[in-house]
Every structure is written in C-alpha cells, then in structure tokens.
Design a protein around this motif. Structure first.
Motif, PDB file in Angstrom:
ATOM      1  N   LYS A  18       0.819  -1.211   0.000  1.00 41.81           N
ATOM      2  CA  LYS A  18       0.000   0.000   0.000  1.00 41.81           C
ATOM      3  C   LYS A  18       0.857   1.266   0.000  1.00 41.81           C
ATOM      4  O   LYS A  18       0.620   2.195  -0.753  1.00 41.81           O
ATOM      5  N   GLU A  19       1.887   1.295   0.868  1.00 44.95           N
ATOM      6  CA  GLU A  19       2.662   2.518   1.095  1.00 44.95           C
ATOM      7  C   GLU A  19       3.973   2.595   0.320  1.00 44.95           C
ATOM      8  O   GLU A  19       4.583   3.659   0.253  1.00 44.95           O
ATOM      9  N   LYS A  20       4.468   1.493  -0.202  1.00 41.03           N
ATOM     10  CA  LYS A  20       5.719   1.388  -0.984  1.00 41.03           C
ATOM     11  C   LYS A  20       6.994   1.557  -0.169  1.00 41.03           C
ATOM     12  O   LYS A  20       8.064   1.200  -0.614  1.00 41.03           O
ATOM     13  N   LYS A  21       6.915   2.137   1.026  1.00 45.23           N
ATOM     14  CA  LYS A  21       8.101   2.302   1.874  1.00 45.23           C
ATOM     15  C   LYS A  21       7.664   2.128   3.322  1.00 45.23           C
ATOM     16  O   LYS A  21       6.665   2.698   3.744  1.00 45.23           O
ATOM     17  N   VAL A  22       8.441   1.333   4.081  1.00 44.68           N
ATOM     18  CA  VAL A  22       8.107   1.072   5.474  1.00 44.68           C
ATOM     19  C   VAL A  22       9.370   1.212   6.319  1.00 44.68           C
ATOM     20  O   VAL A  22      10.398   0.617   6.006  1.00 44.68           O
ATOM     21  N   ILE A  23       9.285   2.014   7.368  1.00 43.59           N
ATOM     22  CA  ILE A  23      10.362   2.106   8.350  1.00 43.59           C
ATOM     23  C   ILE A  23      10.122   0.977   9.359  1.00 43.59           C
ATOM     24  O   ILE A  23       9.057   0.903   9.964  1.00 43.59           O
ATOM     25  N   ILE A  24      11.110   0.096   9.512  1.00 38.30           N
ATOM     26  CA  ILE A  24      10.935  -1.049  10.403  1.00 38.30           C
ATOM     27  C   ILE A  24      11.505  -0.736  11.780  1.00 38.30           C
ATOM     28  O   ILE A  24      10.851  -0.909  12.783  1.00 38.30           O
ATOM     29  N   LEU A  25      12.721  -0.287  11.824  1.00 39.41           N
ATOM     30  CA  LEU A  25      13.339   0.209  13.056  1.00 39.41           C
ATOM     31  C   LEU A  25      13.873   1.602  12.743  1.00 39.41           C
ATOM     32  O   LEU A  25      13.730   2.082  11.620  1.00 39.41           O
ATOM     33  N   ASP A  26      14.515   2.238  13.696  1.00 42.93           N
ATOM     34  CA  ASP A  26      14.974   3.612  13.494  1.00 42.93           C
ATOM     35  C   ASP A  26      15.773   3.813  12.207  1.00 42.93           C
ATOM     36  O   ASP A  26      15.593   4.794  11.509  1.00 42.93           O
ATOM     37  N   ASP A  27      16.683   2.896  11.918  1.00 43.59           N
ATOM     38  CA  ASP A  27      17.536   3.064  10.738  1.00 43.59           C
ATOM     39  C   ASP A  27      17.355   1.945   9.718  1.00 43.59           C
ATOM     40  O   ASP A  27      18.185   1.747   8.848  1.00 43.59           O
ATOM     41  N   GLU A  28      16.267   1.199   9.806  1.00 42.83           N
ATOM     42  CA  GLU A  28      15.980   0.133   8.848  1.00 42.83           C
ATOM     43  C   GLU A  28      14.744   0.503   8.040  1.00 42.83           C
ATOM     44  O   GLU A  28      13.704   0.846   8.602  1.00 42.83           O
ATOM     45  N   GLU A  29      14.891   0.419   6.712  1.00 40.61           N
ATOM     46  CA  GLU A  29      13.818   0.850   5.826  1.00 40.61           C
ATOM     47  C   GLU A  29      13.679  -0.138   4.676  1.00 40.61           C
ATOM     48  O   GLU A  29      14.668  -0.539   4.073  1.00 40.61           O
ATOM     49  N   ALA A  30      12.466  -0.524   4.383  1.00 38.42           N
ATOM     50  CA  ALA A  30      12.183  -1.406   3.243  1.00 38.42           C
ATOM     51  C   ALA A  30      11.408  -0.612   2.197  1.00 38.42           C
ATOM     52  O   ALA A  30      10.463   0.100   2.537  1.00 38.42           O
ATOM     53  N   THR A  31      11.834  -0.739   0.940  1.00 38.09           N
ATOM     54  CA  THR A  31      11.191  -0.031  -0.159  1.00 38.09           C
ATOM     55  C   THR A  31      10.783  -1.028  -1.229  1.00 38.09           C
ATOM     56  O   THR A  31      11.592  -1.842  -1.676  1.00 38.09           O
ATOM     57  N   LEU A  32       9.533  -0.952  -1.653  1.00 38.33           N
ATOM     58  CA  LEU A  32       9.023  -1.791  -2.730  1.00 38.33           C
ATOM     59  C   LEU A  32       9.253  -1.065  -4.046  1.00 38.33           C
ATOM     60  O   LEU A  32       8.775   0.049  -4.254  1.00 38.33           O
ATOM     61  N   ASN A  33      10.016  -1.683  -4.943  1.00 37.28           N
ATOM     62  CA  ASN A  33      10.314  -1.095  -6.246  1.00 37.28           C
ATOM     63  C   ASN A  33       9.216  -1.431  -7.253  1.00 37.28           C
ATOM     64  O   ASN A  33       8.435  -2.359  -7.047  1.00 37.28           O
ATOM     65  N   ASP A  34       9.171  -0.684  -8.341  1.00 36.65           N
ATOM     66  CA  ASP A  34       8.149  -0.892  -9.369  1.00 36.65           C
ATOM     67  C   ASP A  34       8.199  -2.289  -9.978  1.00 36.65           C
ATOM     68  O   ASP A  34       7.184  -2.807 -10.428  1.00 36.65           O
ATOM     69  N   ASP A  35       9.383  -2.910  -9.983  1.00 33.73           N
ATOM     70  CA  ASP A  35       9.521  -4.250 -10.571  1.00 33.73           C
ATOM     71  C   ASP A  35       9.170  -5.367  -9.587  1.00 33.73           C
ATOM     72  O   ASP A  35       9.316  -6.544  -9.893  1.00 33.73           O
ATOM     73  N   GLY A  36       8.726  -5.006  -8.366  1.00 30.96           N
ATOM     74  CA  GLY A  36       8.324  -5.998  -7.371  1.00 30.96           C
ATOM     75  C   GLY A  36       9.429  -6.419  -6.421  1.00 30.96           C
ATOM     76  O   GLY A  36       9.171  -7.142  -5.462  1.00 30.96           O
TER      77      GLY A  36
END
Length: 124
Positions: free
Chosen positions: A17-35
C-alpha cells in the motif's frame, strides 16, 4: 517461541500500500516498481526478488536468496570518492583503522555528494 507470521502478513499488506516502510529507526524497506524489495539496514542494501521473500527472511528467519550492496564511501562535491575505514587488527593484536577501496567496476557510479555502494553480490 513467538509466532511472527502475523507481523509478516501485516508488513506485506502495508508495503504494498505505502511502498516504503520504516521497520526500526535506521531500517527501511522499499518496494520497487519491478516488485523487488530494497532493505536498508543502516550499512548495506539487501535486495530481495519479492515482498514475500523479504518478509520470510525478516520475520520468519527463512533462508532465501538475496543480493547485498555494501555502503563503502561517499562522494564529495567534485565526485571524488572518500572511502570508509574499518576497524582492523595487526599481527600484534593492535587495533587500527584500515581504509577500504574498490575499483570503479566494483562500485555504483553516483553523482556528487552521494553514498557509494558496491555492486550487488548474490547470496543463495
């Protein structure tokens, strides 16, 4: 042992839904257009082929294939690379900062004032 599958499912729903999620203070997951998913752990970027693979790895500790790009330096305003150093020990056990460096073929080619990463290395 705690069942983390519910966190896995919530994460998958949120990142789609959001394409980017902060998991911990300095950890970030990003969903790219290619999946694919880029996961920045504060030092490296881990690249997963799917959201599900990342979620299995992160939440369920499952073994999945992924690639890693290491953060190894920065560029200045003139695009010169300033390499990081890593703590190392000499043969006598004394600690010192060892500068790292990579050839142009081994790193990304960012512009001025950017982070420098190694090209992806895959772990299966």
């Amino acid at each position: 042992m705690e069942d983390k599958s519910q966190f896995r499912e919530l994460f998958i729903e949120k990142i789609k839904k959001e394409k980017k999620v902060i998991i911990l203070d300095d950890e970030e997951a990003t969903l790219n257009d290619d999946g694919t998913v880029n996961f920045f752990d504060g030092i490296s970027i881990l690249i997963f082929s799917t959201v599900e693979n990342f979620a299995d790895h992160y939440f369920l500790d499952k073994h999945v294939s992924y690639s890693v790009c290491q953060y190894v330096g920065d560029t200045d305003s003139e695009n010169n690379v300033i390499w990081h150093s890593i703590p190392s020990q000499d043969e006598n056990g004394n600690w010192y900062n060892k500068e790292v460096s990579f050839s142009k073929d081994e790193i990304t080619a960012p512009g001025p004032n950017q982070k420098v990463y190694t090209k992806p290395v895959t772990f299966s």
